[in-house]
Design an enzyme around this catalytic site. Structure first.
Site, PDB file in Angstrom:
ATOM      1  CB  THR A   1      35.296  36.830  45.160  1.00 25.60           C
ATOM      2  OG1 THR A   1      35.295  36.535  46.560  1.00 25.60           O
ATOM      3  CG2 THR A   1      33.968  37.438  44.755  1.00 25.60           C
TER       4      THR A   1
ATOM      5  NE  ARG B   1      43.966  32.791  42.156  1.00 23.88           N
ATOM      6  CZ  ARG B   1      43.913  34.090  42.478  1.00 23.88           C
ATOM      7  NH1 ARG B   1      42.752  34.707  42.597  1.00 23.88           N
ATOM      8  NH2 ARG B   1      45.024  34.788  42.656  1.00 23.88           N
TER       9      ARG B   1
ATOM     10  CD  GLU C   1      39.688  33.714  36.137  1.00 22.87           C
ATOM     11  OE1 GLU C   1      39.154  33.071  37.052  1.00 22.87           O
ATOM     12  OE2 GLU C   1      40.435  34.688  36.311  1.00 22.87           O
TER      13      GLU C   1
ATOM     14  CG  HIS D   1      39.904  37.227  38.485  1.00 25.65           C
ATOM     15  ND1 HIS D   1      40.652  36.079  38.448  1.00 25.65           N
ATOM     16  CD2 HIS D   1      40.152  37.766  39.710  1.00 25.65           C
ATOM     17  CE1 HIS D   1      41.318  35.930  39.581  1.00 25.65           C
ATOM     18  NE2 HIS D   1      41.030  36.953  40.374  1.00 25.65           N
TER      19      HIS D   1
HETATM   20  C1  DGY Z   1      44.401  38.329  43.757  1.00 22.86           C
HETATM   21  O1  DGY Z   1      44.997  39.338  44.161  1.00 22.86           O
HETATM   22  O2  DGY Z   1      44.759  37.194  44.048  1.00 22.86           O
HETATM   23  C2  DGY Z   1      43.173  38.558  42.946  1.00 22.86           C
HETATM   24  O3  DGY Z   1      42.633  37.434  42.439  1.00 22.86           O
HETATM   25  C3  DGY Z   1      43.381  39.629  41.903  1.00 22.86           C
HETATM   26  O4  DGY Z   1      43.396  40.825  42.590  1.00 22.86           O
END
Ligand code: DGY
Length: 325
Positions: A236, A238, A267, A286
């Site tokens: 969750t 990158r 992405e 995302h």
């Molecule tokens: C971030 O804030 O870096 C997330 O990937 C998007 O909320």
């Protein structure tokens, strides 16, 4: 007094735009897709401030095109790998981000992905919708237990720790790999280990590190081969932290059992990407921070950073405080 001119590169929650409109002349890119680079270069010329998303590269060329009057860059995200922070710092421009406000929401999603992958929830849903459900199946959709499992957390920052707390509530053994030890995580039983130990011993590996030169493709073929054949990989953070081609091969060949990704490389992931041909993967677009309340908080925080920069005040959340000397 002349209002400062700011460009907002996508529509963000109205609560933020309302606050911004009170003080600035605001131009918002109205489409759902990223502002084309050409448009960005032209709109941003002469801007005093820029509110950007993670989809917009903020680089030397853009800063040059905007001009020397630029006072602040505010990124609507906690991650800021889209921004050339060094280039901003050289120009004395503070860069803001949105830490803290999205921590719990993103950890919720990481845990939701972990649970959905462990119990093969999306496969099961597809099975029912396809009209294949005939009877109760003693051998159908066997997954793995979450309670009592070992969860390896790569990156024990705010979100990593919030995930660790959730896992502790499920009686998991928690391993973590980080630049330094995390006393609060240790207090809930998490154990600091090297990356190899984490990969070898974890049933679930969840990534919560920023994208840097050090973490780019950290999870490559070699790393995947160290994981258990029954392991689940969750990302969750990158997309570029995982080598997508290597992950595809690992999932196809049973090197690991499952992956659950909220971020991908590339992405967005094209619909004909090999990863999407597999059953043992969940891909979300995302949405880690996508709750109504959290996106409102992110909008307010991003606007507060922007307004502070326009007024020449210190940004409440600044990633390059060295600009203040
Ligand atoms: C971030 O804030 O870096 C997330 O990937 C998007 O909320």
């Amino acid at each position: 007094m002349k209002r400062p001119y700011v460009v907002v590169t996508r529509r963000i929650p109205q609560v933020g735009l309302d606050m911004l409109n009170e003080e600035a002349l605001v131009r918002v890119w109205p489409e759902e897709t990223p502002i084309p680079r050409k448009v960005m270069l032209s709109w941003a010329q002469g801007a005093d401030g820029l509110l950007t998303l993670l989809t917009e590269p903020v680089d030397e060329a853009l800063l040059e095109a905007i001009g020397p009057q630029l006072r602040v860059i505010s990124n609507f995200a906690v991650g800021y790998d889209n921004v050339d922070v060094a280039a901003c710092t050289r120009r004395g421009i503070p860069v803001g981000n949105t830490p803290g406000v999205l921590t719990e929401t993103t950890a919720d999603l990481a845990f939701a992905l972990l649970m959905a992958a462990a119990r093969r929830l999306l496969e099961a849903d597809r099975f029912v919708r396809a009209g294949k459900w005939r009877t109760w199946m003693p051998l159908g959709f066997l997954g793995v237990d979450i309670h009592g499992s070992s969860v390896g957390i790569i990156g024990m920052g705010r979100i990593g720790y919030a995930l660790a707390r959730r896992c502790a509530g499920f009686d998991c053994r928690i391993l973590y790999y980080n630049h330094h030890t995390h006393p609060q995580a240790e207090a809930i039983g998490a154990q600091y280990v090297d990356l190899d130990t984490l990969l070898t011993e974890s049933d679930f590996v969840s990534i919560h590190a920023p994208l840097t030169l050090e973490t780019e493709r950290l999870i490559d073929e070699k790393a995947l081969r160290k994981m258990k054949r029954t392991a689940v990989l969750i990302n969750t953070a990158r997309g570029k932290i995982v080598d997508s081609e290597a992950l595809y091969r690992a999932l196809r060949d049973g090197v690991i059992a499952y992956a659950a990704l909220d971020v991908t490389d590339p992405e967005p992931l094209p619909v004909d990407h090999p990863l999407l041909m597999l059953d043992n993967i969940i891909v979300a677009p995302h949405i880690g921070s996508a709750s109504v309340a959290t996106r409102d908080r992110m909008a307010l925080m991003a606007v507060r950073n922007l307004l502070a920069g326009l007024r020449g005040e210190r940004l409440p959340a600044c990633v390059n405080p060295e600009v203040y000397g």
